[in-house]
Design a protein around this motif. Structure first.
Motif, PDB file in Angstrom:
ATOM      1  N   GLU A   1      -0.526 -60.256-128.056  1.00 41.92           N
ATOM      2  CA  GLU A   1       0.370 -60.008-126.927  1.00 41.92           C
ATOM      3  C   GLU A   1       0.089 -58.641-126.296  1.00 41.92           C
ATOM      4  O   GLU A   1       0.143 -58.486-125.072  1.00 41.92           O
ATOM      5  N   GLU A   2      -0.214 -57.651-127.122  1.00 41.62           N
ATOM      6  CA  GLU A   2      -0.586 -56.343-126.587  1.00 41.62           C
ATOM      7  C   GLU A   2      -1.909 -56.416-125.831  1.00 41.62           C
ATOM      8  O   GLU A   2      -2.077 -55.773-124.788  1.00 41.62           O
ATOM      9  N   LEU A   3      -2.835 -57.210-126.329  1.00 45.25           N
ATOM     10  CA  LEU A   3      -4.115 -57.379-125.646  1.00 45.25           C
ATOM     11  C   LEU A   3      -3.935 -58.092-124.311  1.00 45.25           C
ATOM     12  O   LEU A   3      -4.629 -57.789-123.342  1.00 45.25           O
ATOM     13  N   ASP A   4      -2.998 -59.037-124.272  1.00 46.64           N
ATOM     14  CA  ASP A   4      -2.703 -59.704-122.996  1.00 46.64           C
ATOM     15  C   ASP A   4      -2.302 -58.683-121.940  1.00 46.64           C
ATOM     16  O   ASP A   4      -2.764 -58.735-120.786  1.00 46.64           O
ATOM     17  N   LYS A   5      -1.447 -57.750-122.323  1.00 43.03           N
ATOM     18  CA  LYS A   5      -0.985 -56.740-121.373  1.00 43.03           C
ATOM     19  C   LYS A   5      -2.135 -55.827-120.946  1.00 43.03           C
ATOM     20  O   LYS A   5      -2.167 -55.350-119.808  1.00 43.03           O
ATOM     21  N   LEU A   6      -3.065 -55.585-121.851  1.00 41.94           N
ATOM     22  CA  LEU A   6      -4.207 -54.747-121.528  1.00 41.94           C
ATOM     23  C   LEU A   6      -5.167 -55.450-120.575  1.00 41.94           C
ATOM     24  O   LEU A   6      -5.726 -54.840-119.660  1.00 41.94           O
ATOM     25  N   ALA A   7      -5.345 -56.748-120.772  1.00 42.04           N
ATOM     26  CA  ALA A   7      -6.299 -57.509-119.962  1.00 42.04           C
ATOM     27  C   ALA A   7      -5.745 -57.914-118.606  1.00 42.04           C
ATOM     28  O   ALA A   7      -6.503 -58.064-117.639  1.00 42.04           O
ATOM     29  N   ALA A   8      -4.446 -58.093-118.511  1.00 46.89           N
ATOM     30  CA  ALA A   8      -3.838 -58.690-117.320  1.00 46.89           C
ATOM     31  C   ALA A   8      -4.133 -57.977-116.009  1.00 46.89           C
ATOM     32  O   ALA A   8      -4.352 -58.644-114.984  1.00 46.89           O
ATOM     33  N   PRO A   9      -4.156 -56.630-115.954  1.00 46.66           N
ATOM     34  CA  PRO A   9      -4.291 -55.970-114.640  1.00 46.66           C
ATOM     35  C   PRO A   9      -5.583 -56.281-113.897  1.00 46.66           C
ATOM     36  O   PRO A   9      -5.642 -56.099-112.676  1.00 46.66           O
ATOM     37  N   GLN A  10      -6.615 -56.752-114.572  1.00 39.17           N
ATOM     38  CA  GLN A  10      -7.888 -57.001-113.895  1.00 39.17           C
ATOM     39  C   GLN A  10      -7.904 -58.306-113.102  1.00 39.17           C
ATOM     40  O   GLN A  10      -8.844 -58.555-112.347  1.00 39.17           O
ATOM     41  N   PHE A  11      -6.882 -59.147-113.276  1.00 44.00           N
ATOM     42  CA  PHE A  11      -6.869 -60.453-112.614  1.00 44.00           C
ATOM     43  C   PHE A  11      -5.881 -60.466-111.451  1.00 44.00           C
ATOM     44  O   PHE A  11      -4.778 -59.945-111.567  1.00 44.00           O
ATOM     45  N   PRO A  12      -6.264 -61.114-110.325  1.00 44.04           N
ATOM     46  CA  PRO A  12      -7.548 -61.742-110.055  1.00 44.04           C
ATOM     47  C   PRO A  12      -8.634 -60.695-109.834  1.00 44.04           C
ATOM     48  O   PRO A  12      -8.377 -59.628-109.289  1.00 44.04           O
ATOM     49  N   MET A  13      -9.842 -60.992-110.249  1.00 44.23           N
ATOM     50  CA  MET A  13     -10.965 -60.072-110.094  1.00 44.23           C
ATOM     51  C   MET A  13     -11.558 -60.240-108.704  1.00 44.23           C
ATOM     52  O   MET A  13     -11.889 -61.353-108.295  1.00 44.23           O
ATOM     53  N   ILE A  14     -11.671 -59.146-107.994  1.00 45.14           N
ATOM     54  CA  ILE A  14     -12.286 -59.180-106.672  1.00 45.14           C
ATOM     55  C   ILE A  14     -13.352 -58.098-106.611  1.00 45.14           C
ATOM     56  O   ILE A  14     -13.541 -57.349-107.572  1.00 45.14           O
ATOM     57  N   GLY A  15     -14.040 -58.029-105.507  1.00 43.58           N
ATOM     58  CA  GLY A  15     -15.077 -57.022-105.356  1.00 43.58           C
ATOM     59  C   GLY A  15     -14.516 -55.681-104.941  1.00 43.58           C
ATOM     60  O   GLY A  15     -13.317 -55.419-105.054  1.00 43.58           O
ATOM     61  N   VAL A  16     -15.400 -54.842-104.456  1.00 38.99           N
ATOM     62  CA  VAL A  16     -15.030 -53.484-104.057  1.00 38.99           C
ATOM     63  C   VAL A  16     -15.152 -53.345-102.547  1.00 38.99           C
ATOM     64  O   VAL A  16     -15.893 -54.072-101.892  1.00 38.99           O
ATOM     65  N   ASN A  17     -14.416 -52.406-102.012  1.00 37.90           N
ATOM     66  CA  ASN A  17     -14.397 -52.208-100.564  1.00 37.90           C
ATOM     67  C   ASN A  17     -15.512 -51.246-100.161  1.00 37.90           C
ATOM     68  O   ASN A  17     -15.276 -50.187 -99.574  1.00 37.90           O
ATOM     69  N   ALA A  18     -16.737 -51.639-100.488  1.00 45.86           N
ATOM     70  CA  ALA A  18     -17.892 -50.851-100.065  1.00 45.86           C
ATOM     71  C   ALA A  18     -18.011 -50.888 -98.546  1.00 45.86           C
ATOM     72  O   ALA A  18     -17.549 -51.845 -97.905  1.00 45.86           O
ATOM     73  N   PRO A  19     -18.602 -49.899 -97.942  1.00 47.47           N
ATOM     74  CA  PRO A  19     -18.738 -49.897 -96.477  1.00 47.47           C
ATOM     75  C   PRO A  19     -19.474 -51.140 -95.986  1.00 47.47           C
ATOM     76  O   PRO A  19     -20.465 -51.565 -96.584  1.00 47.47           O
ATOM     77  N   ASP A  20     -18.976 -51.709 -94.908  1.00 48.64           N
ATOM     78  CA  ASP A  20     -19.584 -52.917 -94.365  1.00 48.64           C
ATOM     79  C   ASP A  20     -21.048 -52.724 -94.005  1.00 48.64           C
ATOM     80  O   ASP A  20     -21.862 -53.645 -94.131  1.00 48.64           O
ATOM     81  N   ASP A  21     -21.403 -51.503 -93.575  1.00 48.14           N
ATOM     82  CA  ASP A  21     -22.771 -51.316 -93.087  1.00 48.14           C
ATOM     83  C   ASP A  21     -23.815 -51.321 -94.201  1.00 48.14           C
ATOM     84  O   ASP A  21     -25.019 -51.336 -93.921  1.00 48.14           O
ATOM     85  N   ILE A  22     -23.392 -51.318 -95.480  1.00 44.00           N
ATOM     86  CA  ILE A  22     -24.367 -51.432 -96.558  1.00 44.00           C
ATOM     87  C   ILE A  22     -24.325 -52.809 -97.230  1.00 44.00           C
ATOM     88  O   ILE A  22     -25.119 -53.081 -98.136  1.00 44.00           O
ATOM     89  N   LYS A  23     -23.414 -53.676 -96.813  1.00 51.20           N
ATOM     90  CA  LYS A  23     -23.318 -54.999 -97.415  1.00 51.20           C
ATOM     91  C   LYS A  23     -24.341 -55.960 -96.817  1.00 51.20           C
ATOM     92  O   LYS A  23     -24.673 -55.876 -95.629  1.00 51.20           O
ATOM     93  N   PHE A  24     -24.803 -56.897 -97.636  1.00 48.90           N
ATOM     94  CA  PHE A  24     -25.585 -58.018 -97.140  1.00 48.90           C
ATOM     95  C   PHE A  24     -24.709 -58.927 -96.299  1.00 48.90           C
ATOM     96  O   PHE A  24     -23.514 -59.079 -96.560  1.00 48.90           O
ATOM     97  N   THR A  25     -25.300 -59.576 -95.320  1.00 47.33           N
ATOM     98  CA  THR A  25     -24.689 -60.722 -94.665  1.00 47.33           C
ATOM     99  C   THR A  25     -25.032 -61.970 -95.484  1.00 47.33           C
ATOM    100  O   THR A  25     -25.914 -61.931 -96.358  1.00 47.33           O
ATOM    101  N   PRO A  26     -24.394 -63.112 -95.212  1.00 44.38           N
ATOM    102  CA  PRO A  26     -24.821 -64.347 -95.880  1.00 44.38           C
ATOM    103  C   PRO A  26     -26.301 -64.639 -95.667  1.00 44.38           C
ATOM    104  O   PRO A  26     -26.984 -65.107 -96.591  1.00 44.38           O
ATOM    105  N   TYR A  27     -26.818 -64.346 -94.473  1.00 38.23           N
ATOM    106  CA  TYR A  27     -28.229 -64.573 -94.184  1.00 38.23           C
ATOM    107  C   TYR A  27     -29.106 -63.687 -95.076  1.00 38.23           C
ATOM    108  O   TYR A  27     -30.112 -64.140 -95.627  1.00 38.23           O
TER     109      TYR A  27
END
Length: 406
Positions: free
Chosen positions: A304-330
């Motif tokens: 139960e303590e481990l559940d509380k430790l793990a919970a904050p990471q969900f849902p897992m998403i990416g990072v807000n890196a600057p758009d100008d360095i991100k790949f496009t789908p292409y």
């Protein structure tokens, strides 16, 4: 808690740094791309599903405004089937709660499937996938990310098969288990030991798909040699684009493909875009796979303590890196083109890792934007045959070969 901070920075979302992209520049999708996308079998090899509900409650059939996945948005994105991936995080390993956590997640999976039986259904083989998707529902092929048992107990594996699990990860994510080395922990066996080879053989006998993503190069090579069935790397990348241990070198990809295996391409920038990988590492203070802070403290904690430790990471998403360095789908599809040039179009597939932490290509919001990939494939000059293979045909072929031997 302090020694977990850097790790949590990778998986949680402090304000101002870790947040989904809010770029408003949504690409237009042509009628041709939408029609092809809707007509093709879209079978994603890696989608994180019920961890969110396990830790925070809720219903995956209801639209939510954060994260990258729910059933509503999945249908909007044209998803027909997926590896319904349950993730046992590293916090549960030191105290040896990994098998109990697998069982708890399977219980949560069945609860969510029952709540949404009009939208989604468990699939045990390729024929189920076809039948369920033709009925207008999403086919859920249950998959495990992380260790089912750090010792590789074959009885546990058989019991999980009886509970409906049909795919599992050979290594214990980014952690060392006692039979197969991970890409991202110190080597113990230089690949597989005798128990690891026994796990591969038993999976072949049962008709379970073996997933080698997160495996070391030696683990992957030896699993391919031992297995009589094709092997999947469900959410991977190419080392020729980003030289990190989570990605696959060209010679290993050729070995995987030569035995009929397929590589799934994780949709995040981190795997293939060195600029975003470096940006994320700089802000987290460590690479995204580093779990070395997890250990002694967790070994004495209750589940139960481990559940509380793990919970904050969900849902897992990416990072807000600057758009100008991100790949496009292409741009992202250039990685797949490289793999096709090496091994052919029969050995590549989509393994998005939605809600598993990918920083999505520029303009993509979440799983509802999957048609943007089909649009980009057409713009890259892909044939409709290649697009259908990548979106689901190649994965279905391997699932059929593994699960329908008799």
């Amino acid at each position: 808690m302090r020694r977990h901070l850097a790790w949590l920075l990778v998986c949680s979302i402090p304000a101002g740094v870790w947040a989904p992209s809010t770029s408003s520049g949504q690409a237009q999708v042509s009628d041709r791309a939408r029609t092809l996308h809707q007509d093709a079998l879209v079978f994603d090899a890696h989608v994180h599903v019920v961890n969110r509900q396990f830790y925070h409650g809720g219903d995956m059939g209801q639209r939510v405004n954060d994260g990258q996945f729910d059933l509503v948005r999945a249908k909007e994105g044209g998803l027909d089937a997926m590896f319904f991936s349950l993730f046992v995080t590293e916090q549960y390993y030191p105290a040896r709660f990994e098998t109990k956590q697998v069982l708890r997640l399977i219980d949560a999976a069945y609860d969510q499937l029952a709540k949404n039986k009009d939208q989604i259904e468990l699939a045990l083989n390729a024929s189920d996938v076809e039948r369920i998707s033709k009925a207008g529902k999403i086919a859920a092929f249950m998959d495990l990310e992380g260790g089912f048992d750090l010792d590789g107990d074959l009885g546990v594996l058989r019991d999980l098969y009886r509970l409906g699990l049909r795919s599992f990860q050979l290594p214990a994510h980014n952690w060392a288990n006692n039979f197969a080395d991970s890409c991202c922990a110190a080597a113990k066996w230089h690949g597989l030991n005798d128990r690891g080879r026994a796990v591969v053989r038993e999976a072949n006998r049962l008709g379970m798909v073996i997933n080698v993503s997160h495996g070391s190069d030696e683990t992957i090579a030896q699993a391919v040699d031992v297995s009589t069935d094709p092997i999947l790397a469900t959410h991977h990348g190419l080392r020729s684009f980003n030289n990190i241990p989570r990605n696959m070198p060209d010679d290993l990809l050729k070995k995987l493909a030569a035995k009929g295996g397929v590589i799934g391409f994780q949709i995040g920038n981190e795997f293939h875009n060195v600029k975003v990988f470096n940006w994320r590492t700089e802000h987290a203070g460590k690479p995204f796979w580093d779990t070395t802070d997890i250990g002694r403290k967790e070994a004495s904690m209750t589940i139960e303590e481990l559940d509380k430790l793990a919970a904050p990471q969900f849902p897992m998403i990416g990072v807000n890196a600057p758009d100008d360095i991100k790949f496009t789908p292409y741009d992202w599809l250039a990685v797949v083109d490289r793999a096709v040039a090496l091994v052919g179009e029969d050995h590549v597939m989509l393994g998005s890792d939605f809600d598993g932490g990918p920083t999505l290509p520029r303009g993509m919001r979440d799983i509802r934007d999957l048609p943007m990939l089909t649009e980009a494939m057409l713009k890259r000059g892909w044939s409709e045959q290649r697009i259908r293979k990548f979106l689901g045909g190649n994965l279905l072929r391997v699932v059929r070969q593994v699960t329908e031997k008799n």
